[in-house]
Design an enzyme around this catalytic site. Structure first.
Site, mmCIF file in Angstrom:
data_model
loop_
_atom_site.group_PDB
_atom_site.id
_atom_site.type_symbol
_atom_site.label_atom_id
_atom_site.label_comp_id
_atom_site.label_asym_id
_atom_site.label_seq_id
_atom_site.Cartn_x
_atom_site.Cartn_y
_atom_site.Cartn_z
ATOM 1 C CG HIS A 21 -0.238 -0.048 2.532
ATOM 2 N ND1 HIS A 21 0.231 1.069 3.187
ATOM 3 C CD2 HIS A 21 0.070 -1.101 3.317
ATOM 4 C CE1 HIS A 21 0.792 0.722 4.326
ATOM 5 N NE2 HIS A 21 0.716 -0.598 4.432
ATOM 6 C CG ASP A 22 -0.308 4.299 1.292
ATOM 7 O OD1 ASP A 22 -1.083 5.198 0.945
ATOM 8 O OD2 ASP A 22 -0.602 3.436 2.132
ATOM 9 N N GLY A 55 5.125 -1.004 2.759
ATOM 10 C CA GLY A 55 4.262 0.150 2.547
ATOM 11 C C GLY A 55 5.025 1.462 2.430
#
Length: 280
Positions: A121-122, A139
């Site tokens: 994520h991200d 992340g």
């Protein structure tokens, strides 16, 4: 014409561009956008607010846009984007963003994610990046354009990998890698610069000689690092590649320290020539 196999499941609301090919067993969520010419070979799942750019090709058993592995995430409408022309091989996973970042996980154009690579994520992945088999990005990792990360390497959350940097296979990266840097080992250590990658992208021999001098000045010479950085700017600030390194080091947005310098393993133990710093 768009070709959707009868055994594929495409939710109402999904936007399917001209010339897309969706193979058997694929599952496409209602908030997905596939731009023109996307090909999902078979058994691919694309979920969430996800956009695949024109000409993206995805091999079987890939998942894109699934929820992040973040216990704080409560199904908020974050996004995932993959740039045009990117190739995603078998079993790779790309998760949509959490609520603790910028709201989007982004993979750039003309990248290649080999089998079982994981983009958490991200993450922000620049154009032309290659992630070899089984690479793991935590992340909020940023990988700048043209970088290469070798098979089985693990990159800790919030690390930034500079442009055209090279990470050896099985490396464990816990700190930021400057542009053109070449890291090796567990934990990863800076052992040279990506000479071959720079040559392939048009760097001159004079530029490579300058980068070798700067690499030695910054990462091998004794003394306070801030002083050596100022010295490098004063002596070589006319060279854009050098200033790219200096700007990266001084960037206040970086959240981790620079990777520490080290030495390459001996050639008889499988190392690569430290003097040349050969990269991708």
């Amino acid at each position: 014409m768009t070709d959707i196999h009868p055994a594929a499941m495409v939710a109402a609301g999904a936007v399917i561009g001209e010339g897309c090919r969706i193979g058997p067993g694929c599952v496409i969520g209602p908030d997905v956008v596939l731009e023109a010419g996307v090909e999902l070979i078979a058994h691919v799942m694309v979920e969430g607010h996800t956009r695949l750019g024109a000409g993206v090709k995805v091999f079987p058993f890939v998942t894109i846009g699934m929820a992040p592995q973040d216990l704080k995430y409560k199904d908020q409408p974050t996004r995932c984007e993959v740039g045009a022309g990117t190739l995603i091989r078998e079993g790779a996973t790309i998760h949509r963003a959490s609520v603790g970042g910028g709201g989007v996980t982004r993979v750039g154009a003309n990248c290649m994610l080999m089998a079982a690579a994981h983009v958490a994520h991200d993450c922000e992945i620049g154009d032309g990046v290659i992630l070899a088999n089984n690479v793991m990005l935590g992340g909020h990792v940023h990988v700048d354009a043209g970088a290469f990360i070798g098979g089985g390497a693990a990159v800790h959350q919030t690390v930034r990998v500079g442009r055209l940097a090279m990470v050896s296979g099985l490396a464990g990266v816990t700190n930021d890698i400057p542009p053109f840097g070449y890291v090796f080992g567990l934990p990863a250590r800076l052992v040279g610069f990506n000479r071959i990658g720079l040559l392939r992208r048009g760097a001159s021999r004079d530029q490579l000689r300058t980068l070798r001098l700067v690499h030695s000045l910054l990462f091998k010479e004794p003394g306070e690092f801030a002083g050596r950085l100022a010295d490098a700017e004063q002596r070589f600030g006319h060279e854009p590649l050098v200033m790219e390194i200096i700007s990266f080091v001084r960037d206040p947005a970086r959240r981790r320290q620079l990777v520490r310098p080290g030495r390459m393993a001996a050639p008889e133990l499988g190392g690569v020539d430290e003097e040349n710093g050969d990269g991708a």
